[in-house]
Motif scaffolding. Structure first.
Motif, PDB file in Angstrom:
ATOM      1  N   THR A  70       2.041  -7.743   4.591  1.00 14.24           N
ATOM      2  CA  THR A  70       2.880  -8.062   3.511  1.00 14.24           C
ATOM      3  C   THR A  70       2.244  -7.805   2.382  1.00 14.24           C
ATOM      4  OG1 THR A  70       2.222 -10.394   3.450  1.00 14.24           O
ATOM      5  CG2 THR A  70       3.954  -9.844   5.088  1.00 14.24           C
ATOM      6  N   LEU A  71       3.196  -7.342   1.309  1.00 13.16           N
ATOM      7  CA  LEU A  71       2.451  -6.995   0.050  1.00 13.16           C
ATOM      8  C   LEU A  71       3.630  -7.581  -0.995  1.00 13.16           C
ATOM      9  CD1 LEU A  71       0.364  -5.521  -1.704  1.00 13.16           C
ATOM     10  CD2 LEU A  71       1.718  -3.582  -1.462  1.00 13.16           C
ATOM     11  N   SER A  72       3.118  -8.338  -2.184  1.00 15.02           N
ATOM     12  CA  SER A  72       4.116  -8.821  -3.004  1.00 15.02           C
ATOM     13  C   SER A  72       3.503  -8.359  -4.411  1.00 15.02           C
ATOM     14  CB  SER A  72       4.263 -10.367  -3.148  1.00 15.02           C
ATOM     15  OG  SER A  72       4.667 -10.849  -2.139  1.00 15.02           O
ATOM     16  N   VAL A  73       4.383  -7.768  -5.250  1.00 18.84           N
ATOM     17  CA  VAL A  73       4.005  -7.100  -6.488  1.00 18.84           C
ATOM     18  C   VAL A  73       5.166  -7.361  -7.377  1.00 18.84           C
ATOM     19  CG1 VAL A  73       2.892  -5.059  -5.343  1.00 18.84           C
ATOM     20  CG2 VAL A  73       5.243  -4.997  -6.123  1.00 18.84           C
ATOM     21  N   GLN A  74       4.803  -7.481  -8.792  1.00 13.40           N
ATOM     22  CA  GLN A  74       5.629  -7.667  -9.819  1.00 13.40           C
ATOM     23  C   GLN A  74       6.408  -6.293 -10.245  1.00 13.40           C
ATOM     24  OE1 GLN A  74       5.169 -11.520  -9.768  1.00 13.40           O
ATOM     25  NE2 GLN A  74       6.184 -10.618 -11.861  1.00 13.40           N
ATOM     26  N   GLU A  75       7.651  -6.688 -10.451  1.00 13.79           N
ATOM     27  CA  GLU A  75       8.626  -5.613 -10.909  1.00 13.79           C
ATOM     28  C   GLU A  75       7.839  -4.710 -12.082  1.00 13.79           C
ATOM     29  OE1 GLU A  75      12.407  -6.460 -11.863  1.00 13.79           O
ATOM     30  OE2 GLU A  75      13.156  -4.666 -12.537  1.00 13.79           O
ATOM     31  N   ALA A 101      11.187  -3.355   1.124  1.00 13.62           N
ATOM     32  CA  ALA A 101      11.466  -2.823   2.214  1.00 13.62           C
ATOM     33  C   ALA A 101      10.312  -2.907   3.135  1.00 13.62           C
ATOM     34  CB  ALA A 101      11.983  -1.393   1.941  1.00 13.62           C
ATOM     35  N   VAL A 102      10.398  -2.420   4.317  1.00  8.90           N
ATOM     36  CA  VAL A 102       9.386  -2.222   5.238  1.00  8.90           C
ATOM     37  C   VAL A 102       8.999  -1.020   5.099  1.00  8.90           C
ATOM     38  CG1 VAL A 102       8.274  -2.512   7.677  1.00  8.90           C
ATOM     39  CG2 VAL A 102       9.983  -4.419   6.735  1.00  8.90           C
ATOM     40  N   TYR A 103       7.401  -0.744   5.013  1.00  8.28           N
ATOM     41  CA  TYR A 103       7.207   0.777   4.895  1.00  8.28           C
ATOM     42  C   TYR A 103       6.341   1.034   6.065  1.00  8.28           C
ATOM     43  CZ  TYR A 103       8.979   0.965   0.200  1.00  8.28           C
ATOM     44  OH  TYR A 103       9.462   1.004  -0.896  1.00  8.28           O
ATOM     45  N   PHE A 104       6.568   2.271   7.012  1.00  4.53           N
ATOM     46  CA  PHE A 104       5.785   2.619   7.901  1.00  4.53           C
ATOM     47  C   PHE A 104       5.112   3.746   7.746  1.00  4.53           C
ATOM     48  CE2 PHE A 104       7.516  -0.525  11.168  1.00  4.53           C
ATOM     49  CZ  PHE A 104       8.655  -0.796  10.810  1.00  4.53           C
ATOM     50  N   CYS A 105       3.839   3.919   8.316  1.00  2.00           N
ATOM     51  CA  CYS A 105       3.098   5.281   8.448  1.00  2.00           C
ATOM     52  C   CYS A 105       3.340   5.508   9.827  1.00  2.00           C
ATOM     53  CB  CYS A 105       1.736   5.180   7.820  1.00  2.00           C
ATOM     54  SG  CYS A 105       0.633   4.018   8.948  1.00  2.00           S
ATOM     55  N   ALA A 106       3.192   6.959   9.940  1.00  2.00           N
ATOM     56  CA  ALA A 106       3.159   7.359  11.300  1.00  2.00           C
ATOM     57  C   ALA A 106       2.194   8.641  11.324  1.00  2.00           C
ATOM     58  CB  ALA A 106       4.513   7.895  11.733  1.00  2.00           C
ATOM     59  N   GLU A 107       1.687   9.030  12.648  1.00  2.00           N
ATOM     60  CA  GLU A 107       0.879  10.362  12.749  1.00  2.00           C
ATOM     61  C   GLU A 107       1.318  11.142  13.685  1.00  2.00           C
ATOM     62  OE1 GLU A 107      -3.083   9.712  14.067  1.00  2.00           O
ATOM     63  OE2 GLU A 107      -2.861   7.557  14.757  1.00  2.00           O
ATOM     64  N   GLY A 114       3.743  -1.414  10.167  1.00  3.41           N
ATOM     65  CA  GLY A 114       4.505  -1.625   8.998  1.00  3.41           C
ATOM     66  C   GLY A 114       4.274  -2.656   8.044  1.00  3.41           C
ATOM     67  N   THR A 115       4.351  -2.438   6.749  1.00  9.39           N
ATOM     68  CA  THR A 115       4.098  -3.512   5.974  1.00  9.39           C
ATOM     69  C   THR A 115       5.379  -3.861   4.952  1.00  9.39           C
ATOM     70  OG1 THR A 115       1.550  -2.662   5.367  1.00  9.39           O
ATOM     71  CG2 THR A 115       2.880  -3.891   3.403  1.00  9.39           C
ATOM     72  N   ARG A 116       5.615  -5.179   4.939  1.00  9.87           N
ATOM     73  CA  ARG A 116       6.830  -5.534   3.934  1.00  9.87           C
ATOM     74  C   ARG A 116       6.325  -5.664   2.775  1.00  9.87           C
ATOM     75  NH1 ARG A 116      11.661  -7.426   5.318  1.00  9.87           N
ATOM     76  NH2 ARG A 116      10.766  -7.682   7.360  1.00  9.87           N
ATOM     77  N   LEU A 117       6.939  -4.631   1.917  1.00  8.85           N
ATOM     78  CA  LEU A 117       6.759  -4.916   0.272  1.00  8.85           C
ATOM     79  C   LEU A 117       7.811  -5.794  -0.286  1.00  8.85           C
ATOM     80  CD1 LEU A 117       5.335  -3.694  -2.189  1.00  8.85           C
ATOM     81  CD2 LEU A 117       6.930  -1.846  -2.401  1.00  8.85           C
ATOM     82  N   THR A 118       7.427  -6.758  -0.993  1.00  6.99           N
ATOM     83  CA  THR A 118       8.646  -7.599  -1.970  1.00  6.99           C
ATOM     84  C   THR A 118       8.228  -7.562  -3.150  1.00  6.99           C
ATOM     85  OG1 THR A 118       8.334  -9.287  -0.024  1.00  6.99           O
ATOM     86  CG2 THR A 118       9.307 -10.139  -2.203  1.00  6.99           C
ATOM     87  N   ILE A 119       9.334  -7.483  -4.115  1.00  7.71           N
ATOM     88  CA  ILE A 119       9.229  -7.081  -5.465  1.00  7.71           C
ATOM     89  C   ILE A 119       9.567  -8.517  -6.293  1.00  7.71           C
ATOM     90  CG2 ILE A 119       9.854  -5.824  -7.416  1.00  7.71           C
ATOM     91  CD1 ILE A 119       8.444  -4.385  -4.869  1.00  7.71           C
TER      92      ILE A 119
END
Lengths: 112, 113
Positions: A10-15, A86-92, A105-110
């Motif tokens: 999870t990741l929370s950031v300011q707008e 959203a949730v962000y996925f990397c793939a290789e 996946g990482t969930r990004l919250t604004i």
């Protein structure tokens, strides 16, 4: 087996701030990497990709960085907006393979 | 272009029932894929079809079968559904060659009781 993983679930950031989402991979033979965004209730949406012969690639407000020395991939989102939540996925993709291997996946919250 | 479409959107099954998930793409892509997504996990590949007439197993093929009906359509069948198959199923497609980007459908949410 080798797999793609993420440092932070999870990741929370300011707008308005910049976001950095990280991804570690362990297969040195991977030759292609891709980031997807998945909003709630929807399918993954392509954001940006990069081949192993590049270190950096830029899109609109997004940049992908590839560090093959430490097998690390990151997605930078500039001036984060509420719609980036959203949730962000990397793939290789392994060299010569037909398929992608996805990370957790990482969930990004604004935050407003 | 509708892109990748999937039907149905939602489905509830009882253990032992069978069903087929449908996927179609109108982008003239050669390769098609079926994934499942479970809570807190990334996408896991069930089966894929590199081109019309070919299918191959992915990471988690047990309990599933697929049919590449034609270039546009790729179906996923559960012959005898189990609660462990409760998941969200995504279909994807990509053009062959050096283009690796897969494009995903909206998903089918399946609940097996």
């Amino acid at each position: 087996g080798e797999s793609v993983g993420l440092h932070l679930p999870t990741l929370s950031v300011q707008e308005g701030d910049n976001s950095i989402i990280n991804c570690a991979y362990s297969n040195s033979a991977s030759d292609y990497f891709i980031w997807y965004k998945q909003e709630s209730g929807k399918g993954p949406q392509f954001i940006i990709d990069i081949r192993s012969n590049m270190d950096k690639r830029q899109g609109q407000r997004v940049t992908v960085l590839l560090n093959k020395t430490v097998k690390h991939l990151s997605l930078q989102i500039a001036a984060t907006q509420p719609g980036d939540s959203a949730v962000y996925f990397c793939a290789e993709k392994y060299q010569g393979a037909q398929k992608l291997v996805f990370g957790q996946g990482t969930r990004l919250t604004i935050n407003p | 272009n509708a892109g990748v479409t999937q039907t149905p959107k939602f489905q509830v099954l009882k253990t032992g029932q069978s069903m087929t998930l449908q996927c179609a793409q109108d982008m003239n892509h050669n390769s098609m894929y079926w994934y499942r997504q479970d809570p807190g996990m990334g996408l896991r590949l069930i089966y894929y079809s590199a081109s019309e007439g070919t299918t191959d197993k992915g990471e988690v093929p047990n309990g599933y079968n697929v049919s590449r009906l034609n270039k546009r359509e790729f179906s996923l069948r559960l012959e005898s559904a189990a609660p462990s198959q409760t998941s969200v199923y995504f279909c994807a497609s990509k053009i062959s060659g050096s283009k690796e980007t897969q494009y995903f459908g909206p998903g089918t949410r399946l609940l097996v009781l």
